[in-house]
Design a protein around this motif. Structure first.
Motif, short mmCIF file in Angstrom:
data_model
loop_
_atom_site.label_atom_id
_atom_site.label_comp_id
_atom_site.label_asym_id
_atom_site.label_seq_id
_atom_site.Cartn_x
_atom_site.Cartn_y
_atom_site.Cartn_z
N MET A 1 0.85 -1.18 0.00
CA MET A 1 0.00 0.00 0.00
C MET A 1 0.90 1.24 0.00
O MET A 1 1.82 1.34 0.80
N PRO A 2 0.64 2.19 -0.86
CA PRO A 2 1.45 3.40 -0.89
C PRO A 2 1.17 4.30 0.32
O PRO A 2 0.15 4.17 0.98
N TYR A 3 2.10 5.18 0.57
CA TYR A 3 1.97 6.10 1.68
C TYR A 3 1.11 7.29 1.27
O TYR A 3 1.10 7.71 0.12
N TYR A 4 0.40 7.87 2.24
CA TYR A 4 -0.36 9.08 1.99
C TYR A 4 0.60 10.26 1.92
O TYR A 4 1.61 10.29 2.62
N ALA A 5 0.26 11.25 1.11
CA ALA A 5 1.12 12.42 0.95
C ALA A 5 0.92 13.42 2.09
O ALA A 5 1.86 14.11 2.48
N LYS A 6 -0.28 13.52 2.62
CA LYS A 6 -0.60 14.48 3.67
C LYS A 6 -1.05 13.76 4.93
O LYS A 6 -1.78 12.76 4.86
N SER A 7 -0.65 14.29 6.07
CA SER A 7 -1.04 13.67 7.34
C SER A 7 -2.53 13.80 7.58
O SER A 7 -3.14 12.93 8.20
N GLU A 8 -3.15 14.88 7.09
CA GLU A 8 -4.59 15.08 7.27
C GLU A 8 -5.38 13.98 6.57
O GLU A 8 -6.39 13.51 7.08
N ASP A 9 -4.91 13.57 5.39
CA ASP A 9 -5.59 12.50 4.65
C ASP A 9 -5.52 11.18 5.43
O ASP A 9 -6.52 10.48 5.58
N TRP A 10 -4.32 10.86 5.92
CA TRP A 10 -4.16 9.62 6.70
C TRP A 10 -5.01 9.67 7.96
O TRP A 10 -5.67 8.70 8.31
N LEU A 11 -5.04 10.80 8.64
CA LEU A 11 -5.79 10.95 9.87
C LEU A 11 -7.28 10.80 9.63
O LEU A 11 -7.98 10.09 10.38
N HIS A 12 -7.79 11.39 8.57
CA HIS A 12 -9.21 11.31 8.25
C HIS A 12 -9.60 9.87 7.88
O HIS A 12 -10.60 9.35 8.38
N GLN A 13 -8.83 9.25 7.00
CA GLN A 13 -9.14 7.89 6.58
C GLN A 13 -9.02 6.90 7.74
O GLN A 13 -9.84 5.97 7.86
N SER A 14 -8.04 7.09 8.61
CA SER A 14 -7.89 6.22 9.77
C SER A 14 -9.06 6.38 10.72
O SER A 14 -9.55 5.40 11.30
N SER A 15 -9.51 7.60 10.89
CA SER A 15 -10.67 7.85 11.75
C SER A 15 -11.91 7.15 11.21
O SER A 15 -12.67 6.53 11.96
N LEU A 16 -12.11 7.23 9.89
CA LEU A 16 -13.27 6.56 9.29
C LEU A 16 -13.17 5.05 9.44
O LEU A 16 -14.17 4.37 9.73
N LEU A 17 -11.98 4.49 9.24
CA LEU A 17 -11.79 3.05 9.37
C LEU A 17 -12.01 2.60 10.82
O LEU A 17 -12.64 1.57 11.06
N LEU A 18 -11.55 3.39 11.76
CA LEU A 18 -11.76 3.05 13.17
C LEU A 18 -13.23 3.16 13.57
O LEU A 18 -13.70 2.39 14.41
N GLN A 19 -13.95 4.09 13.00
CA GLN A 19 -15.38 4.20 13.30
C GLN A 19 -16.14 3.02 12.71
O GLN A 19 -17.09 2.52 13.31
N ALA A 20 -15.71 2.54 11.54
CA ALA A 20 -16.38 1.41 10.90
C ALA A 20 -16.07 0.09 11.60
O ALA A 20 -16.96 -0.74 11.79
N ARG A 21 -14.83 -0.13 11.99
CA ARG A 21 -14.42 -1.39 12.64
C ARG A 21 -13.51 -1.12 13.84
O ARG A 21 -12.31 -1.36 13.78
N PRO A 22 -14.07 -0.65 14.94
CA PRO A 22 -13.22 -0.28 16.08
C PRO A 22 -12.59 -1.48 16.80
O PRO A 22 -11.53 -1.35 17.40
N SER A 23 -13.22 -2.64 16.73
CA SER A 23 -12.69 -3.78 17.49
C SER A 23 -11.55 -4.51 16.78
O SER A 23 -10.73 -5.15 17.43
#
Length: 165
Positions: A1-23
């Protein structure tokens, strides 16, 4: 998987993934510090008679350079989100944001900022209680007289004239 260019993008996508599957979603961090590199250093004073520079045995060390890699991974969906940075200020900010992301993983509700609450007025003093320290504060002209007597005042005086020489 490639790296994100901006930290805001990684932070937003990680937040969405954690909300979808927190466990099942996990965030891992890896910090790597490269050792200092030695670069040969030439001195201007080390010149021979012909004017050519001679090699100096001294070396100059560059400071070590570290980088932080953040990875959010969900094994059930196979989603991997990565971000890499070497900026010290950004590393500090991202480490602090991991606490907010960790709240999703722990299923702790995120509290919104509380609005300012108005405080009730203090009750009026009763007869037995004093309202101050017992020292009377001088008012108006009395205050100015006391200040001048004490040597303060800061009143205007004559200006000193600077002479030309």
């Amino acid at each position: 998987m490639p790296y994100y260019a901006k930290s805001e993008d990684w932070l937003h996508q990680s937040s969405l993934l954690l909300q979808a599957r927190p466990s099942t979603t996990r965030i891992t961090t890896r910090y790597h510090l490269k050792p200092a590199r030695r670069v040969p250093k030439l001195k201007n004073s080390d010149q021979d008679a012909a004017g050519q520079k001679a090699q100096s045995p001294e070396t100059q060390e560059k400071p070590p350079r570290g980088h932080l890699v953040l990875k959010t991974y969900d094994p059930h969906s196979g989603v991997t989100l990565k971000y890499k940075t070497s900026k010290a200020a950004e590393v500090t900010r991202l480490i602090q944001m991991l606490g907010t992301l960790g709240r999703h993983m722990a299923a702790v509700p995120i509290t919104e900022k509380a609005e300012d609450e108005t405080m009730a007025d203090a009750p009026a003093p009763t007869e037995g209680e004093g309202t101050g320290s017992g020292v009377q504060t001088p008012i108006g002209a009395q205050a100015q007289q006391q200040q001048q007597q004490a040597g303060g005042g800061g009143g205007k005086g004559k200006k000193k004239k600077g002479g030309k020489r």
